[in-house]
Design a protein around this motif. Structure first.
Motif, PDB file in Angstrom:
ATOM      1  N   TYR A 225       0.889  -1.167   0.000  1.00 55.00           N
ATOM      2  CA  TYR A 225       0.000   0.000   0.000  1.00 55.00           C
ATOM      3  C   TYR A 225       0.923   1.212   0.000  1.00 55.00           C
ATOM      4  CZ  TYR A 225      -3.659   3.322   1.186  1.00 55.00           C
ATOM      5  OH  TYR A 225      -4.530   4.386   1.169  1.00 55.00           O
ATOM      6  N   GLY A 226       1.036   1.866  -1.141  1.00 56.28           N
ATOM      7  CA  GLY A 226       2.043   2.912  -1.270  1.00 56.28           C
ATOM      8  C   GLY A 226       3.419   2.284  -1.209  1.00 56.28           C
ATOM      9  N   GLN A 227       4.261   2.746  -0.287  1.00 61.18           N
ATOM     10  CA  GLN A 227       5.623   2.246  -0.134  1.00 61.18           C
ATOM     11  C   GLN A 227       5.742   1.198   0.959  1.00 61.18           C
ATOM     12  OE1 GLN A 227       8.331   3.280  -2.180  1.00 61.18           O
ATOM     13  NE2 GLN A 227       6.533   4.035  -3.293  1.00 61.18           N
ATOM     14  N   ARG A 228       4.625   0.812   1.562  1.00 62.69           N
ATOM     15  CA  ARG A 228       4.670  -0.108   2.699  1.00 62.69           C
ATOM     16  C   ARG A 228       4.184  -1.505   2.308  1.00 62.69           C
ATOM     17  NH1 ARG A 228       5.200   0.116   8.063  1.00 62.69           N
ATOM     18  NH2 ARG A 228       4.271  -1.584   9.264  1.00 62.69           N
ATOM     19  N   CYS A 229       4.945  -2.536   2.736  1.00 57.54           N
ATOM     20  CA  CYS A 229       4.533  -3.916   2.505  1.00 57.54           C
ATOM     21  C   CYS A 229       3.372  -4.255   3.446  1.00 57.54           C
ATOM     22  CB  CYS A 229       5.704  -4.867   2.749  1.00 57.54           C
ATOM     23  SG  CYS A 229       5.312  -6.600   2.456  1.00 57.54           S
ATOM     24  N   THR A 230       2.292  -4.770   2.878  1.00 59.69           N
ATOM     25  CA  THR A 230       1.089  -5.026   3.679  1.00 59.69           C
ATOM     26  C   THR A 230       0.661  -6.485   3.673  1.00 59.69           C
ATOM     27  OG1 THR A 230      -0.267  -4.456   1.756  1.00 59.69           O
ATOM     28  CG2 THR A 230       0.197  -2.697   3.358  1.00 59.69           C
ATOM     29  N   GLY A 231       1.377  -7.333   2.966  1.00 53.69           N
ATOM     30  CA  GLY A 231       0.998  -8.737   2.950  1.00 53.69           C
ATOM     31  C   GLY A 231       1.694  -9.490   1.839  1.00 53.69           C
ATOM     32  N   VAL A 232       1.186 -10.688   1.562  1.00 54.25           N
ATOM     33  CA  VAL A 232       1.777 -11.543   0.544  1.00 54.25           C
ATOM     34  C   VAL A 232       0.689 -12.179  -0.305  1.00 54.25           C
ATOM     35  CG1 VAL A 232       3.782 -12.078   1.982  1.00 54.25           C
ATOM     36  CG2 VAL A 232       1.813 -13.600   2.018  1.00 54.25           C
ATOM     37  N   GLU A 233       1.051 -12.469  -1.531  1.00 54.52           N
ATOM     38  CA  GLU A 233       0.217 -13.294  -2.400  1.00 54.52           C
ATOM     39  C   GLU A 233       0.770 -14.718  -2.321  1.00 54.52           C
ATOM     40  OE1 GLU A 233      -2.423 -12.714  -4.109  1.00 54.52           O
ATOM     41  OE2 GLU A 233      -2.561 -10.528  -4.307  1.00 54.52           O
ATOM     42  N   THR A 234      -0.123 -15.681  -2.059  1.00 54.81           N
ATOM     43  CA  THR A 234       0.303 -17.071  -1.994  1.00 54.81           C
ATOM     44  C   THR A 234      -0.491 -17.894  -2.991  1.00 54.81           C
ATOM     45  OG1 THR A 234      -1.290 -17.976  -0.390  1.00 54.81           O
ATOM     46  CG2 THR A 234       0.569 -16.715   0.498  1.00 54.81           C
ATOM     47  N   ALA A 235      -0.098 -19.145  -3.133  1.00 61.30           N
ATOM     48  CA  ALA A 235      -0.794 -20.038  -4.051  1.00 61.30           C
ATOM     49  C   ALA A 235      -2.243 -20.236  -3.641  1.00 61.30           C
ATOM     50  CB  ALA A 235      -0.073 -21.384  -4.107  1.00 61.30           C
ATOM     51  N   ASN A 236      -2.541 -20.020  -2.373  1.00 57.91           N
ATOM     52  CA  ASN A 236      -3.902 -20.230  -1.871  1.00 57.91           C
ATOM     53  C   ASN A 236      -4.634 -18.938  -1.563  1.00 57.91           C
ATOM     54  OD1 ASN A 236      -3.477 -22.938  -2.081  1.00 57.91           O
ATOM     55  ND2 ASN A 236      -3.128 -23.302   0.088  1.00 57.91           N
ATOM     56  N   GLY A 237      -4.125 -17.825  -2.067  1.00 56.62           N
ATOM     57  CA  GLY A 237      -4.836 -16.574  -1.869  1.00 56.62           C
ATOM     58  C   GLY A 237      -3.984 -15.495  -1.236  1.00 56.62           C
ATOM     59  N   CYS A 238      -4.602 -14.341  -1.019  1.00 51.72           N
ATOM     60  CA  CYS A 238      -3.909 -13.187  -0.458  1.00 51.72           C
ATOM     61  C   CYS A 238      -3.927 -13.261   1.063  1.00 51.72           C
ATOM     62  CB  CYS A 238      -4.596 -11.908  -0.922  1.00 51.72           C
ATOM     63  SG  CYS A 238      -3.800 -10.397  -0.350  1.00 51.72           S
ATOM     64  N   VAL A 239      -2.822 -12.868   1.680  1.00 50.05           N
ATOM     65  CA  VAL A 239      -2.705 -12.863   3.137  1.00 50.05           C
ATOM     66  C   VAL A 239      -2.267 -11.473   3.574  1.00 50.05           C
ATOM     67  CG1 VAL A 239      -1.650 -13.946   5.155  1.00 50.05           C
ATOM     68  CG2 VAL A 239      -2.004 -15.294   3.081  1.00 50.05           C
TER      69      VAL A 239
END
Length: 540
Positions: A225-239
């Motif tokens: 979100y902007g310049q900040r890491c807010t999560g990960v995309e995985t094989a089973n969905g967004c976290v």
């Protein structure tokens, strides 16, 4: 299967949210997860393979920590000042003083934390630092978990990676020998030791602290979100990660393109699980992270037995003790020795990377372990016990000349080298490389052999050879981080919400390896500092 209680495995596909998301389940990832969970954070650990434990699970499980309470309880004296003197020489001034100070100060705290927040208990390994003659070196800085009997749910236990190459014995017990009855009893009770014991204890503690594990669920990228890491995309969905994402995905030793780019000329023979493909490093680079120490790895001498595999890839084993025992030498294509075979595996491994501009080649590749029938009948060599006949992949010849011809190495050079070495063995002094003349080298020698437990004549045919490959126990290069584990950009700014520890982060030891457990010690300490920081709400 999907569990409802904390610590169970979760394979459902849906949008999830945690305070802290950890990518990777080796020693670094598990320590970071436990530290964050101990502060009340909700934590999800995502592992790309079907097994928890990473490289740590198949390692010796040693943890090198200066001035720790376990060594003090065993009567080994140490202090922070001597640790810094030793590490200053080891790192050649190429490491941030802040990171070294944090390691020396925080390492003992990390060990106490593990004994407080898990059922793991440690003992001090009675062995010297790998450079015992240096100022500040000590004995006993390496600790190892005592045999661990898991008490977790069956589903979690079944996902723990386990090394089938190691008996359920500590490194000390392995050297002295353990009775078949004790081994059988430990196997029946699922007792784990060394690296697999460390992982079992950490995973069990994480489960009790509420950490959730997601196996067979590789990350495919980070979200921002902007310049900040807010999560990960995985094989089973967004976290979603409310506080931060911790990259603990291991090194890049199985990524051929990265090895070619950062370790030019090096033919990789990793001893690690094949999942270490540099995923976290790639994620960091895509986010603009700075990198360091990329031309280094945890080097070792290694060998492969044809047909053996780990996770569908060729299995590579470390070669250590047979290099130091009396009656063997390692030679290159010229038939010449090129290193103290009893030196630490990291230092010895670096000798494979010597480039000869005259020959315009890496002159010590390939290399060969050479030994005679007396050695074969006395010691285990490349996992083959003395009672077992030499397998087809172990080269055999009636004479040294015949053996040299089979290996396509210089017969004249080999004969001259062995004649010279035999003289050293009788005299007890290796004039070329001082093998067996410090306490580290003697650790793997044979105390029944005099005058030097690491030197023995090579004279009794038939003669044998095993190819020795330039191997590695993982890469040392990775993302640059702060003392809080934050990932740094090239301009020194912080990538908000993104953290790294383990072999995905640049090693604080540069080219060096201080002692037994010299890889796990600093990465577990950094993981602890990172997890505690996120547990306090994170910085950046």
């Amino acid at each position: 299967m999907t569990g409802e209680r904390a610590g169970h495995l979760d394979r459902e596909r849906h949008m999830q949210s945690y305070d802290v998301v950890v990518l990777g389940s080796g020693g670094a990832g598990l320590v970071a997860a436990l530290a964050a969970a101990s502060k009340g954070m909700t934590v999800g650990v995502f592992e790309k393979s079907a097994l928890i434990g990473g490289t740590t699970a198949i390692s010796g499980g040693g943890i090198w920590i200066p001035n720790n309470h376990v060594m003090a309880a065993s009567g080994f004296m140490d202090n922070e000042a001597d640790a810094h003197i030793y590490l200053d020489r080891l790192t050649h001034g190429e490491t941030s003083p802040d990171l070294l100070r944090q390691f020396v100060k925080t390492g003992p705290e990390m060990l106490r934390f593990l004994e407080t927040h898990s059922d793991l208990r440690f003992f001090s390994v009675d062995r010297p630092d790998y450079h015992p003659g240096w100022a500040g070196a000590r004995n006993g800085r390496s600790v190892e978990p005592l045999p661990f009997e898991p008490g977790m749910e069956a589903g979690l236990f079944e996902t723990l990676r386990y090394s089938t190459l190691r008996q359920p014995a500590t490194s000390t017990e392995s050297r002295k020998g353990l009775s078949a009855d004790i081994i059988a009893d430990r196997q029946r009770r699922n007792i784990r030791t060394q690296g697999s014991g460390l992982v079992a204890g950490l995973a069990q503690a994480c489960a009790k602290a509420g950490v959730r594990f997601h196996v067979s669920n590789p990350a495919t990228g980070l979200t921002f979100y902007g310049q900040r890491c807010t999560g990960v995309e995985t094989a089973n969905g967004c976290v979603s990660a409310k506080v931060g994402v911790i990259l603990a995905t291991g090194g890049f030793e199985w990524n051929e393109d990265m090895v070619s780019a950062f370790l030019p000329g090096f033919t990789s023979a990793p001893t690690t699980p094949p999942g270490n493909n540099g995923d976290g490093l790639r994620f960091g680079l895509e986010a603009g992270a700075a990198i360091a120490n990329m031309t280094e790895a945890w080097w070792t001498a290694a060998y492969r037995i044809p047909g053996e595999e780990l996770d569908g890839m060729p299995l590579t084993r470390n070669m250590v003790r047979e290099l130091a025992l009396p009656g063997s030498i390692m030679v290159n294509s010229r038939g010449e020795r090129f290193v103290n075979e009893a030196s630490s595996y990291n230092d010895l491994g670096m000798s494979f990377n010597i480039f000869d501009p005259g020959a315009f080649s890496y002159i010590n590749r390939p290399a060969w372990l050479i030994f005679d029938n007396a050695f074969k009948n006395r010691y285990a060599v490349a996992s083959i016990p003395p009672t077992q006949p030499a397998p087809n992949w172990m080269h055999t010849a009636a004479s040294l000349t015949e053996l040299a011809n089979k290996l396509s190495i210089s017969a004249e050079g080999l004969r001259a080298t062995i004649d010279r070495f035999n003289g050293y063995a009788l005299d007890g002094h290796d004039q070329d490389f001082s093998r067996g003349e410090d306490v580290h080298g003697l650790y793997y020698g044979d105390p029944e052999i005099t005058p030097n437990p690491c030197l023995g004549v090579i004279s009794e045919g038939p003669f044998y050879a095993v190819e020795v490959a330039p191997g590695n126990n993982g890469t040392k290069g990775g993302l640059k981080t702060t003392t809080h584990g934050q990932v740094i950009r090239h301009d020194g700014s912080i990538i908000g919400g993104l953290y790294a520890c383990g072999n995905v982060a640049a090693s604080i030891f540069g080219k060096g390896y201080p002692g037994h457990g010299g890889s796990l010690g600093p990465i577990m300490t950094a993981a602890y500092a990172t997890g505690m920081n996120l547990g306090a709400g994170g910085i950046g």
